[in-house]
Design a protein around this motif. Structure first.
Motif, PDB file in Angstrom:
ATOM      1  N   LEU A  12       0.846  -1.188   0.000  1.00 38.17           N
ATOM      2  CA  LEU A  12       0.000   0.000   0.000  1.00 38.17           C
ATOM      3  C   LEU A  12       0.884   1.242   0.000  1.00 38.17           C
ATOM      4  CD1 LEU A  12      -2.456  -1.235   2.774  1.00 38.17           C
ATOM      5  CD2 LEU A  12      -2.940  -1.139   0.317  1.00 38.17           C
ATOM      6  N   LEU A  13       0.716   2.098  -1.003  1.00 36.75           N
ATOM      7  CA  LEU A  13       1.566   3.290  -1.143  1.00 36.75           C
ATOM      8  C   LEU A  13       0.717   4.552  -1.042  1.00 36.75           C
ATOM      9  CD1 LEU A  13       3.851   2.112  -4.088  1.00 36.75           C
ATOM     10  CD2 LEU A  13       4.291   1.953  -1.622  1.00 36.75           C
ATOM     11  N   VAL A  83       0.107  -4.245  -5.836  1.00 40.59           N
ATOM     12  CA  VAL A  83       0.437  -2.906  -5.366  1.00 40.59           C
ATOM     13  C   VAL A  83      -0.764  -1.989  -5.562  1.00 40.59           C
ATOM     14  CG1 VAL A  83       2.113  -1.027  -5.417  1.00 40.59           C
ATOM     15  CG2 VAL A  83       2.808  -3.332  -6.129  1.00 40.59           C
ATOM     16  N   LEU A  84      -1.204  -1.375  -4.479  1.00 40.99           N
ATOM     17  CA  LEU A  84      -2.262  -0.369  -4.512  1.00 40.99           C
ATOM     18  C   LEU A  84      -1.659   0.956  -4.091  1.00 40.99           C
ATOM     19  CD1 LEU A  84      -5.159   0.777  -4.541  1.00 40.99           C
ATOM     20  CD2 LEU A  84      -5.482  -0.208  -2.265  1.00 40.99           C
ATOM     21  N   ALA A  93       3.693   3.029  -7.856  1.00 41.15           N
ATOM     22  CA  ALA A  93       3.289   1.644  -8.071  1.00 41.15           C
ATOM     23  C   ALA A  93       3.529   1.223  -9.517  1.00 41.15           C
ATOM     24  CB  ALA A  93       1.814   1.466  -7.713  1.00 41.15           C
ATOM     25  N   LEU A  94       3.205   2.094 -10.451  1.00 43.56           N
ATOM     26  CA  LEU A  94       3.458   1.793 -11.866  1.00 43.56           C
ATOM     27  C   LEU A  94       4.957   1.667 -12.129  1.00 43.56           C
ATOM     28  CD1 LEU A  94       0.867   4.161 -13.577  1.00 43.56           C
ATOM     29  CD2 LEU A  94       0.731   1.671 -13.355  1.00 43.56           C
ATOM     30  N   ALA A  95       5.738   2.538 -11.512  1.00 46.71           N
ATOM     31  CA  ALA A  95       7.192   2.462 -11.682  1.00 46.71           C
ATOM     32  C   ALA A  95       7.740   1.151 -11.123  1.00 46.71           C
ATOM     33  CB  ALA A  95       7.871   3.659 -11.012  1.00 46.71           C
ATOM     34  N   LEU A  96       7.155   0.664 -10.040  1.00 50.23           N
ATOM     35  CA  LEU A  96       7.591  -0.607  -9.449  1.00 50.23           C
ATOM     36  C   LEU A  96       7.294  -1.789 -10.362  1.00 50.23           C
ATOM     37  CD1 LEU A  96       6.417  -0.166  -5.759  1.00 50.23           C
ATOM     38  CD2 LEU A  96       8.779  -0.364  -6.527  1.00 50.23           C
TER      39      LEU A  96
END
Length: 250
Positions: A12-13, A83-84, A93-96
């Motif tokens: 969770l970010l 990833v949320l 999250a997209l970069a991860l």
């Protein structure tokens, strides 16, 4: 933050200006609804995470990877990392999930990501990034500023434990825990980030979120969900509705 044993890992970010503690109210819900481990770290320059020399989405993602450490090492071939991320956290999250990063991300849900930035908005962000730290004489003053900066005014009371994580006291004065330079992270290149991943991505927004429209998200060519009656901080307003977005990835 809390963890549970299992093979489904949920990361969770949080968004710009807040901390991992913003997910604290999710704890009872996750205990009932999420069978695996879950983690809610502070992004660089927020909460207890040290600042970066320069803020980019890639650098923020690398700091998250470094913080995952043993968690990522323990992921087996059948384990799933979902990833949320909210707002800034959604971009991270997209970069991860970038294929070149090699992290075994199984799916990404990005909530409330601002997709279109005007020159004036970017200029204001740069101005905020260059401002010195503001000091306050009392915790209450600092707490109220924190709630405004984090977009959480009206959602948490100034004395809530979630607010404590966003404040620091030094020599009798109070400041926000956030590094102001984080405002300067810039405009996300969402099309490029989406092109760099092979995992399922869902972009979601609250129906009343003034920062992003459904039409803007749909232009990116991935599934879009609109949450009725909710605003930019839908994850705080209605945790169950946002957690339900993860149902396909259990």
């Amino acid at each position: 933050m809390g963890e549970q044993t299992g093979t489904r890992q949920l990361l969770l970010l949080h968004g710009l200006g807040t901390t991992g503690e913003v997910w604290l109210p999710w704890a009872p819900l996750l205990e009932r609804r999420w069978a695996g481990r879950w983690l809610a770290p502070d992004l660089a320059g927020h909460g207890w995470s040290p600042p970066l020399p320069a803020y980019t989405f890639a650098a923020l993602a690398r700091r998250v990877v470094a913080g995952l450490g043993p968690v990522a090492d323990r992921l087996g071939p059948r384990d799933r990392l979902v990833v949320l991320g909210h707002s800034l956290g959604g971009v991270v999250a997209l970069a991860l999930a970038a294929r070149q990063l090699g992290l075994p991300v199984d799916a990404v849900v990005g909530l409330g990501i601002k997709a279109v930035w005007s020159p004036a908005e970017l200029g204001k962000a740069r101005e905020l990034a260059e401002r010195p730290v503001t000091w306050f004489a009392s915790r209450d003053e600092a707490a109220r500023r924190y709630l405004r900066v984090a977009g959480l005014a009206g959602l948490f009371a100034p004395d809530h434990p979630v607010v404590d994580a966003g404040l620091r006291r030094e020599d009798g004065r109070w400041r926000l825990a956030m590094d102001p330079a984080a405002f300067g992270v810039g405009e996300p290149r969402l099309a490029a980030l989406l092109a760099a991943t092979d995992v399922p991505v869902l972009l979601a927004r609250g129906e009343q979120d003034p920062m992003v429209t459904a039409a803007q998200l749909k232009e990116l060519g991935v599934p879009v969900a609109t949450l009725p009656g909710l605003g930019h901080n839908a994850h705080v307003e209605d945790p169950e509705a946002v957690l339900a977005l993860l149902d396909p990835y259990h």
